[in-house]
Write a protein that holds these residues in place. Structure first.
Motif, PDB file in Angstrom:
ATOM      1  N   THR A   1      37.561  25.757   8.768  1.00  0.00           N
ATOM      2  CA  THR A   1      38.089  27.096   9.041  1.00  0.00           C
ATOM      3  C   THR A   1      39.110  27.515   7.986  1.00  0.00           C
ATOM      4  N   PHE A   2      40.226  26.828   7.933  1.00  0.00           N
ATOM      5  CA  PHE A   2      41.339  27.250   7.083  1.00  0.00           C
ATOM      6  C   PHE A   2      41.118  26.946   5.600  1.00  0.00           C
TER       7      PHE A   2
ATOM      8  N   GLU B   1      38.414  43.914  -4.976  1.00  0.00           N
ATOM      9  CA  GLU B   1      39.648  44.066  -4.203  1.00  0.00           C
ATOM     10  C   GLU B   1      39.470  44.903  -2.940  1.00  0.00           C
ATOM     11  N   PRO B   2      38.739  46.034  -3.005  1.00  0.00           N
ATOM     12  CA  PRO B   2      38.579  46.807  -1.778  1.00  0.00           C
ATOM     13  C   PRO B   2      37.766  46.091  -0.720  1.00  0.00           C
ATOM     14  N   LEU B   3      37.117  45.004  -1.100  1.00  0.00           N
ATOM     15  CA  LEU B   3      36.248  44.305  -0.168  1.00  0.00           C
ATOM     16  C   LEU B   3      36.919  43.101   0.450  1.00  0.00           C
ATOM     17  N   ASP B   4      38.171  42.879   0.074  1.00  0.00           N
ATOM     18  CA  ASP B   4      38.842  41.668   0.517  1.00  0.00           C
ATOM     19  C   ASP B   4      39.037  41.609   2.019  1.00  0.00           C
ATOM     20  N   GLN B   5      38.944  42.741   2.680  1.00  0.00           N
ATOM     21  CA  GLN B   5      39.135  42.722   4.122  1.00  0.00           C
ATOM     22  C   GLN B   5      38.055  41.901   4.816  1.00  0.00           C
ATOM     23  N   LEU B   6      36.934  41.661   4.129  1.00  0.00           N
ATOM     24  CA  LEU B   6      35.872  40.857   4.730  1.00  0.00           C
ATOM     25  C   LEU B   6      36.357  39.461   5.065  1.00  0.00           C
ATOM     26  N   GLU B   7      37.203  38.896   4.196  1.00  0.00           N
ATOM     27  CA  GLU B   7      37.748  37.570   4.468  1.00  0.00           C
ATOM     28  C   GLU B   7      39.267  37.630   4.529  1.00  0.00           C
ATOM     29  N   GLY B   8      39.813  38.855   4.613  1.00  0.00           N
ATOM     30  CA  GLY B   8      41.253  38.996   4.779  1.00  0.00           C
ATOM     31  C   GLY B   8      42.038  38.631   3.551  1.00  0.00           C
ATOM     32  N   ASN B   9      41.506  38.912   2.356  1.00  0.00           N
ATOM     33  CA  ASN B   9      42.175  38.460   1.144  1.00  0.00           C
ATOM     34  C   ASN B   9      43.285  39.387   0.676  1.00  0.00           C
ATOM     35  N   ASN B  10      43.252  40.651   1.071  1.00  0.00           N
ATOM     36  CA  ASN B  10      44.235  41.586   0.550  1.00  0.00           C
ATOM     37  C   ASN B  10      44.637  42.566   1.645  1.00  0.00           C
TER      38      ASN B  10
ATOM     39  N   LEU C   1      40.330  37.796   7.853  1.00  0.00           N
ATOM     40  CA  LEU C   1      40.555  36.353   7.768  1.00  0.00           C
ATOM     41  C   LEU C   1      40.336  35.692   9.127  1.00  0.00           C
ATOM     42  N   LEU C   2      40.848  36.334  10.168  1.00  0.00           N
ATOM     43  CA  LEU C   2      40.675  35.795  11.523  1.00  0.00           C
ATOM     44  C   LEU C   2      39.209  35.807  11.939  1.00  0.00           C
ATOM     45  N   ILE C   3      38.502  36.859  11.537  1.00  0.00           N
ATOM     46  CA  ILE C   3      37.073  36.930  11.838  1.00  0.00           C
ATOM     47  C   ILE C   3      36.335  35.775  11.164  1.00  0.00           C
ATOM     48  N   GLY C   4      36.725  35.484   9.926  1.00  0.00           N
ATOM     49  CA  GLY C   4      36.119  34.356   9.214  1.00  0.00           C
ATOM     50  C   GLY C   4      36.360  33.042   9.932  1.00  0.00           C
ATOM     51  N   TYR C   5      37.586  32.857  10.424  1.00  0.00           N
ATOM     52  CA  TYR C   5      37.897  31.639  11.177  1.00  0.00           C
ATOM     53  C   TYR C   5      37.018  31.536  12.424  1.00  0.00           C
ATOM     54  N   MET C   6      36.967  32.628  13.180  1.00  0.00           N
ATOM     55  CA  MET C   6      36.202  32.615  14.432  1.00  0.00           C
ATOM     56  C   MET C   6      34.711  32.430  14.174  1.00  0.00           C
ATOM     57  N   GLU C   7      34.245  33.031  13.092  1.00  0.00           N
ATOM     58  CA  GLU C   7      32.833  32.893  12.719  1.00  0.00           C
ATOM     59  C   GLU C   7      32.471  31.431  12.489  1.00  0.00           C
TER      60      GLU C   7
END
Length: 274
Positions: free
Chosen positions: A161-162, A179-188, A200-206
């Motif tokens: 996960t982390f 950069e505008p796409l970083d919200q997919l993995e919570g990068n920016n 980022l949280l969605i990535g963890y839960m996924e």
């Protein structure tokens, strides 16, 4: 021996990926030398606290004498500090600007930390390490006790996960097109119009969900995650850059989650659903 090594490894990954705040990271890699020292000292303090807490909680299981624990812990913390100070200095001097070099150092850094944990705990004795590996091999997975399995599962979950989230972030950061796409993995955060660190949280839960369904013997449910992600991001898939990012990020995420789930399944700690 195996339990105390696993305990130290769990503490390491908790300290590096779960309880290391953005503020501490910022200090550790600041341009100011004083800030870098403050950041690394705070980071080591967090590691030390986590190790002590885990040792106290699991004392009855580890059967590791307190005097030896103190010496071993100091050795691990000091070695960790040395590695992190070197890493901070390298980054401050611009030695890690190359993405491939940064990723390589990230993986090598984690490998070195774990290796030193094993070596220091075994007091650099090859025979002790050999016996520990042989014992683990002979007992895996059926003869491992519940605590061994629990600690292994903790390591697998934290890495999948982390640590993988950090890896994906490093893979796509500093790319102006992405950069505008970083919200997919919570990068920016600046491009995350929803919940802070929502991607980022969605990535963890996924990854947690994928690990769980694989661990219980229901890998077919993985398709549910992929279908959901595709539907949510369907409109953005028209953009080539986003589509590439989406595919690469999803493949990396799914691959590690599947591996993690298979490892947990092998440990037979979670009942299989038939």
């Amino acid at each position: 021996m195996n339990k105390i090594i696993l305990l130290y490894v769990v503490a390491h990954f908790l300290g590096d990926f779960v309880f290391q705040s953005d503020q501490v990271i910022g200090l550790r890699f600041s341009k100011e030398k004083r800030d870098r020292w403050i950041g690394n000292i705070r980071h080591m303090t967090i590691h030390l606290v986590i190790i002590i807490v885990l040792y106290v909680l699991l004392f009855g299981y580890t059967e590791y004498p307190i005097p030896i624990f103190i010496i071993t812990t100091l050795g691990i913390v000091v070695s960790h500090m040395v590695i992190d100070v070197i890493k901070s200095e390298l980054k401050a001097r611009g030695k890690l600007r190359d993405k491939l070099r940064g990723l390589t150092l990230f993986i090598a850094d984690q490998f070195l930390h774990v290796l030193l944990i094993i070596l220091i705990t075994a007091r650099f004795r090859a025979d002790v390490i050999t016996i520990a590996i042989h014992t683990l091999y002979k007992s895996f997975p059926n003869n491992l006790d519940t605590m061994d399995k629990f600690l292994m599962v903790c390591i697998i979950i934290i890495i999948t996960t982390f640590a993988v989230g950090t890896l994906i972030k490093m893979l796509f950061e500093d790319n102006q097109e992405l950069e505008p796409l970083d919200q997919l993995e919570g990068n920016n955060e600046s491009y995350d119009k929803g919940m802070k660190h929502g991607g980022l949280l969605i990535g963890y839960m996924e990854r947690l969900f994928i690990m769980l369904v694989v661990a219980i013997g229901q890998p077919s449910m993985v398709g549910f995650v992929l279908a959901t992600k595709t539907i949510v991001r369907f409109k953005k898939l028209d953009k080539d850059v986003f589509a590439e990012y989406f595919i690469i990020g999803t493949l990396i995420s799914f691959l590690f989650a599947l591996i993690g789930g298979l490892l947990i399944y092998t440990l037979k700690i979670i009942p299989v659903v038939k």
